[in-house]
Write a protein that holds these residues in place. Structure first.
Motif, PDB file in Angstrom:
ATOM      1  N   SER A 115      14.523 -12.058 126.829  1.00  0.00           N
ATOM      2  CA  SER A 115      15.648 -13.223 127.067  1.00  0.00           C
ATOM      3  C   SER A 115      14.927 -14.456 127.212  1.00  0.00           C
ATOM      4  O   SER A 115      13.835 -14.913 127.438  1.00  0.00           O
ATOM      5  N   ARG A 130      20.294 -15.608 127.252  1.00  0.00           N
ATOM      6  CA  ARG A 130      20.237 -15.284 128.708  1.00  0.00           C
ATOM      7  C   ARG A 130      21.508 -15.337 129.143  1.00  0.00           C
ATOM      8  O   ARG A 130      22.425 -16.060 128.973  1.00  0.00           O
ATOM      9  N   TYR A 184      12.509 -18.436 129.990  1.00  0.00           N
ATOM     10  CA  TYR A 184      11.623 -18.038 131.192  1.00  0.00           C
ATOM     11  C   TYR A 184      10.306 -18.270 130.402  1.00  0.00           C
ATOM     12  O   TYR A 184       9.319 -17.562 131.041  1.00  0.00           O
ATOM     13  N   ASN A 226      18.534 -10.550 132.986  1.00  0.00           N
ATOM     14  CA  ASN A 226      17.531 -11.180 132.058  1.00  0.00           C
ATOM     15  C   ASN A 226      16.401 -10.448 131.676  1.00  0.00           C
ATOM     16  O   ASN A 226      15.359 -10.908 132.265  1.00  0.00           O
TER      17      ASN A 226
END
Length: 765
Positions: free
Chosen positions: A566, A539, A569, A562
């Motif tokens: 990525s 990221r 998260y 992102n």
């Protein structure tokens, strides 16, 4: 007399035969090994010497060339070539146009037909632009700018500071005026500086303290990523290569505080496709193998050792995609977890603070979407408790105090910015003191002495490259060691602003926008969108970004998105990108562009796309998927054809092939092969409308130079002018300063020509 003449004639004939044989064998020979369906080219280079022949080996897919081999013997028409280090022998019969024989290595045999060839530089040497052509392009950037490309990308005068375990020395890299980087020591008490290791042809890629008296460092050959370990005493003596194994890739995976004469490395010495662990003596180079991956066993992706160097756990890839964690229980490795790809369960650190030897801190998202840190009993396969988590972001950073019986000092994670959460009373006091010193700037303790009396502190922000300080706990003093690139004044730098927006299919996406420092509200500036590499699990983060700052100084905004797949998260977001590279992941980048255009910041008709590795692929995919969206693009070591990319992965990636198919696409699946055809830019160059600059390292082991050659050659056949920069001493990205400077100068000339920033107001000197 007749006898003498007869003997002379015989000698002449023998000499003639020998000369013919030498001439016949002299040269380069190329052939492909078939490794379970993967073709690997080998090139043997044979030349005559006084007492016979000598030979070297090139392996283009690994970016390896010039491996010296032990012997070459030609007996009648039988050629035998051997290398003890590589445990390799090739025996074949000389033919009119090559050699037909068998290649043997580490107990395995492969048929190998070699054809005579002409040794050449990697790729099509007729394609790269000349230096004069590239200089002409670089000269297109004009303007009275306060900061030059050199100001942003010259190697800092000193960098990579590391404190010795006893605090007596600081080791660091120091730049010569000519750009090379040497390893230096400085005594903390006297500030006396000593050159420890001078850079020669190859870069020192990294180093670390093995103990108070010795440093280990890594080097490869021309960017081929086959790293070897070297060691040197603080006196400069006993400087030697510790892993002299040709064609082998070595990495240090454990330093051993309880055993100062050894480190643990992994290397593919006995199996080119599999890294295995060894205990390495940092003084003598003696290696002891600690684990062997047996033929037929699932490939191993990682090893976990305790502080005494005992192998405690192994992570293996099963079914090509899923992973299993094996933990040693009663002398036998037993499965603790089977995890599907995208889920996470891994050991961060064993917990010596506990009386239970099976306690460990693990990172896991098996119970939730986000990765959290847990205290876990590995023998019972049972969570004891969650020790740290966050509702929005994955967390994984944990720091322990060896001095205080491995008490937790702090947790850390990357959100919109990097966050540090102090835990122990001791570290809370240290953090509070440093917060008083540095205020709102980001600061991190990046090193400490064994007795924890001194800490190395790094300070940064979106406008500060980096500053290093030494904090003495007993004296309560903070001393500046060095400011990286001090010529770049914070007040002239642009702000990096976190943004979030919604994708066209409803996902919340995060990223960053960097607008020129002199940006005036209501104006629309050119944009350079910069998709990150990886792509999975990587990221973009907040902080000083020299590319974004260079672009801002020339009047360009920079966008980092992102996109789905990525990292950081949660697993739902990560998995949403599997099988979507070049499709929905590319949609996310486009949605980010649309978002910043809607905010009124960006001129939609002056958008460039630039990226490296997967980001380079995104450049090419973007310019074929939505060609009207981009005024121009810069592809840096990017994939152009998913089919050829899959065929040329390095051998040490072979165990990840099924994972690669899961992340990208499987050419063996007809539906996915059709998608690969659709999203491979090299197959759709007719859709590229606007200018493209291509940049490649010739020795790149990950993205073969053929990926760049394909796109350039096909566009040139269409009559499109494509500037093409190739560096023959680089791999996957440019590590050498002179090459890096060339890259950015040419890139800025390219943007100046095609983004047409007539209204830009440069920062005046």
């Amino acid at each position: 007399m007749k006898t003498l003449v007869k003997h002379s004639f015989i000698l002449a004939v023998l000499f003639l035969v020998a000369s013919v044989q030498a001439q016949k064998l002299d040269g380069s020979y190329s052939g492909n090994l078939d490794l379970q369906g993967t073709q690997m080219e080998l090139i043997f280079n044979i030349s005559p010497v006084e007492d016979g022949y000598k030979a070297s080996l090139d392996v283009p897919a690994q970016g390896v060339s010039g491996i010296e081999l032990d012997s070459v013997v030609l007996q009648n028409d039988t050629v035998t070539i051997k290398s003890a280090k590589m445990q390799m022998a090739y025996t074949g019969t000389l033919t009119e146009d090559g050699i037909e024989g068998t290649y043997k290595q580490m107990g395995k045999e492969y048929p190998l037909i070699l054809k005579k060839t002409v040794k050449k530089k990697p790729g099509n040497i007729a394609l790269p632009s000349t230096d004069a052509e590239l200089d002409k392009l670089a000269a297109k950037e004009t303007g009275d700018y306060k900061y030059s490309v050199e100001d942003y990308f010259t190697t800092p005068e000193a960098f990579s500071f590391q404190l010795s375990p006893d605090g007596k020395y600081i080791a660091y890299m120091k730049r010569r005026k000519t750009g090379e980087r040497d390893l230096y020591l400085k005594e903390t008490a006297t500030q006396k500086e000593t050159l420890l290791k001078k850079q020669e042809e190859d870069l020192i890629r990294g180093f670390s303290w093995a103990n108070n008296e010795r440093i280990v460092y890594l080097q490869d050959k021309g960017g081929n990523e086959n790293y070897h370990v070297f060691g040197v005493d603080v006196t400069g003596e006993n400087d030697k290569e510790l892993t002299p194994f040709e064609g082998v890739r070595v990495n240090i995976i454990e330093s051993l505080k309880e055993d100062e004469d050894h480190v643990i490395v992994q290397m593919n010495k006995d199996n080119v496709q599999q890294e295995e662990p060894y205990r390495l003596n940092i003084n003598t180079g003696e290696v002891t193998k600690l684990y062997t991956v047996q033929a037929g066993d699932p490939p191993v992706a990682g090893y976990n050792f305790d502080r005494k160097g005992n192998l405690r756990a192994i992570t293996r890839i099963v079914d090509g995609v899923n992973t299993e964690l094996l933990y040693e229980i009663d002398g036998e490795f037993k499965r603790v977890k089977l995890t599907e790809f995208g889920d996470t369960f891994g050991i961060s650190s064993f917990n010596p603070n506990s009386e239970n030897p099976d306690d460990a801190y693990v990172v896991s998202n098996l119970e939730d979407d986000k990765i959290e840190i847990q205290l876990y009993d590995l023998k019972k396969d049972k969570k004891i408790k969650t020790v740290f988590s966050n509702d929005t972001f994955d967390v994984s950073g944990i720091s322990l105090s060896r001095k205080r019986n491995y008490e937790i000092d702090y947790f850390s994670y990357t959100g919109e910015k990097t966050v540090v959460v102090p835990v122990s009373d001791t570290y809370k006091k240290i953090y509070k003191r440093l917060q008083k010193e540095f205020g709102d700037k980001q600061f991190f303790t990046v090193g400490k002495t064994d007795d924890e009396s001194q800490y190395m502190v790094a300070v940064t922000s979106d406008k500060i490259v980096g500053e290093y300080y030494l904090y003495d706990v007993e004296k309560d003093s903070v001393t500046l060691l060095y400011k990286l690139l001090p010529q770049l004044k914070a007040e002239d730098m642009a702000s990096m602003k976190p943004i979030s927006f919604t994708s066209r299919d409803g996902l919340t996406l995060h990223g960053y926008i960097t607008l020129p420092d002199n940006y005036k509200k209501g104006t629309r500036v050119p944009l350079i969108v910069n998709p990150h590499g990886g792509p999975q699990g990587i990221r973009d983060s907040w902080g000083f970004n020299p590319e974004a700052q260079l672009f801002a100084s020339r009047g360009y905004a920079t966008l980092h998105v992102n996109f789905r797949i990525s990292g950081g998260y949660g697993k739902k977001f990560l998995k949403a990108g599997f099988g979507q590279i070049g499709r929905k992941a590319m949609d996310d980048v486009e949605d980010g562009i649309d978002y910043v255009v809607e905010q009124g910041w960006v001129d939609k008709d002056r958008v460039a796309i630039y990226g490296g590795s997967h980001g380079g692929y995104a450049v090419l995919r973007g310019m074929t998927k939505t060609p009207d969206k981009y005024a121009c693009g810069v592809d840096y070591v990017g994939v152009s054809n998913l089919h050829t990319f899959m065929e040329t992965i390095p051998p040490y990636w072979e165990k990840y092939r099924e994972l690669l198919y899961k992340i990208w696409y499987n050419p063996g699946n007809p539906e996915e092969k059709e998608i690969m055809d659709e999203i491979s830019p090299a197959l759709h160059v007719d859709k590229i409308k606007n200018p493209l600059l291509v940049v490649q390292g010739a020795n790149d082991p990950r993205v073969n130079i053929n990926e760049a050659d394909q796109i350039v050659e096909t566009l040139r056949e269409k009559g499109v002018e494509v500037p093409y920069m190739v560096k023959y001493d680089e791999g996957h990205g440019f590590g050498k300063e002179e090459n890096r400077l060339d890259l950015y100068k040419v890139m800025m000339g390219f943007f100046a020509e095609h983004l047409k920033v007539e209204q830009a107001e440069p920062v005046k000197g």
